[in-house]
Design a protein around this motif. Structure first.
Motif, mmCIF file in Angstrom:
data_model
loop_
_atom_site.group_PDB
_atom_site.id
_atom_site.type_symbol
_atom_site.label_atom_id
_atom_site.label_comp_id
_atom_site.label_asym_id
_atom_site.label_seq_id
_atom_site.Cartn_x
_atom_site.Cartn_y
_atom_site.Cartn_z
ATOM 1 N N GLU A 102 -36.412 -21.821 22.830
ATOM 2 C CA GLU A 102 -35.417 -21.082 22.050
ATOM 3 C C GLU A 102 -36.019 -20.716 20.707
ATOM 4 O O GLU A 102 -36.480 -21.568 19.958
ATOM 5 N N HIS A 238 -31.162 -21.965 24.368
ATOM 6 C CA HIS A 238 -30.936 -20.559 24.692
ATOM 7 C C HIS A 238 -32.263 -19.813 24.635
ATOM 8 O O HIS A 238 -32.762 -19.493 23.560
ATOM 9 N N ARG A 240 -32.800 -16.859 25.673
ATOM 10 C CA ARG A 240 -32.599 -15.441 25.391
ATOM 11 C C ARG A 240 -31.706 -15.310 24.179
ATOM 12 O O ARG A 240 -30.699 -16.003 24.040
ATOM 13 N N PRO A 242 -28.899 -14.188 21.771
ATOM 14 C CA PRO A 242 -27.576 -13.595 21.965
ATOM 15 C C PRO A 242 -27.504 -12.218 21.325
ATOM 16 O O PRO A 242 -28.194 -11.946 20.333
#
Length: 413
Positions: A102, A238, A240, A242
């Motif tokens: 991330e 995460h 990817r 947001p």
């Protein structure tokens, strides 16, 4: 502890004094010296070395105060493009040792920590730290634990240039017992004050407190921290980024002005920067807002929605002009301007405007491509729009060569 828990954890990597470290990568003369990196107008310190910190200089100190505290310091122009180059190199090296990463910020990454073949999490933490140091020359600290919250606490405690994995429950408890609750990201003075009457002063106190009480005092965000401190991963990694809800460009003029031509020049300048950001993220603006701040403390604002989302300079400039007129206060000294693009839509997935002639659209796209190609090759904003006024004092400070440039926000890729 099952097999999965023994082989999978969460890691946090944080570069040490990243902006200063990046400057030292390309100029070894700066190593072991007190170094400060200056902000947009060269007016304040946005990053400092440990040597400069020891002299009492703090982040956001005005340059004139920093010079008094550290007269022997070396103060350098910031170069966010260079920092992003090194950040991407660090990202690639983290990927070599982790399947899931991330990009939390330009100098900070969370990653899935996996160990196999008899290796330990401590081995992994040290390997990641050493690999980045050997290949890039940036010192980083790596922490590995069962959850994101614990991993960040551990990496913060292991600075500088440390590597520490704390997985065993007893070791985690001993670690939390000596960490003030304010070391947790998101628990600052006011939240700590709410916890104090309940005897919650350390991270271990918070972990051992009643979950329902923590939720009452710190809301659902506090309950998330409670679970994470107790080794239960609640916050996912995460990999990817947001989607953005809005993009903005702007800032201080450096010198206040009431001249409408100067304000218009800043509008064009910031619009070019905003369009660059829209294209970087491959989105188009559905609404544009122009905000101008004045020395009186007032803020003027004007906004307009587009019939069809766009990232074209000609379309957005026509939209921005009436917005500036709405925001303008005649005769009042202005200090800042910001342009905000909202209602973002994926570029290429927007309907075409009914009254936008194909020939005009094709020409505008061709001009945009030529500008991008020339600027990519010869330097940012070497070629500008014909709408740009000849106001070199706005576009470049010839005395210090402080050209305006940008950071891409908290999540920067």
């Amino acid at each position: 502890m099952d097999t999965r828990e023994r082989t999978t954890a969460v890691g946090h990597l944080d570069a040490d004094c990243f902006y200063v470290s990046a400057e030292r990568v390309r100029d070894a003369f700066l190593v072991d010296k007190p170094v400060g990196v200056l902000g947009n107008q060269g007016a304040c310190v946005i990053a400092k070395s440990y040597e400069m910190k020891a002299a009492g200089v703090k982040t956001a100190d005005p340059i004139w105060e920093a010079l008094v505290k550290c007269p022997d310091g070396i103060y350098v122009k910031r170069d966010f493009r260079w920092y992003e180059v090194l950040s991407r190199l660090m990202r690639d090296l983290v990927h070599e040792l982790s399947p899931r990463v991330e990009y939390y910020s330009i100098d900070e990454f969370f990653f899935q920590a996996e160990v196999r073949g008899g290796r330990t999490f401590q081995d992994l933490a040290e390997a990641m730290r050493d690999r980045i140091w050997e290949r890039i020359g940036v010192p980083v600290t790596v922490g590995i634990a069962r959850t994101r919250t614990l991993a960040k606490l551990i990496s913060d405690a292991a600075k500088p240039h440390g590597a520490l994995a704390v997985i065993d429950e007893d070791e985690v408890e001993q670690f939390l017992a000596v960490q003030p609750v304010t070391e947790i990201t998101g628990v600052a003075g006011r939240r700590a004050a709410r916890l104090a009457p309940w005897g919650i002063a350390t991270c271990l106190d918070l972990a051992r407190a009643d979950r329902r009480l923590v939720r009452k005092l710190l809301t659902a965000a506090g309950e998330t921290l409670w679970w994470e401190l107790n080794g239960e991963p609640v916050q996912a990694i995460h990999s990817r980024r947001p989607a953005h809800k809005a993009l903005s460009r702007g800032g201080s003029f450096g010198e206040s002005t009431a001249d409408p031509m100067v304000l218009y020049a800043w509008l064009v300048r910031n619009l070019e920067r905003l369009i660059e950001e829209l294209r970087f993220h491959d989105v188009a603006a559905g609404r544009l807002t122009v905000m101008v701040q004045y020395k009186t403390g007032h803020t003027g604002a004007g906004g307009k929605s587009l019939v069809v989302p766009s990232d074209r300079f000609d379309v957005l400039l026509e939209t921005a002009r009436p917005c500036l007129r709405q925001a303008w206060m005649r005769g009042v000294q202005a200090t800042h301007m910001h342009l905000i693009a909202e209602n973002l839509a994926p570029r290429g997935q927007c309907a075409l405007a009914l009254f936008d002639p194909p020939s005009q659209r094709i020409q505008a796209e061709a001009v945009a491509r030529v500008k991008e190609q020339i600027n990519d090759r010869h330097g940012r904003f070497t070629l500008r729009s014909a709408a740009t006024l000849y106001l070199p004092s706005i576009y470049r400070d010839t005395a210090n060569a402080y050209d305006i440039c940008d950071i891409r926000g908290k999540i920067c890729f």
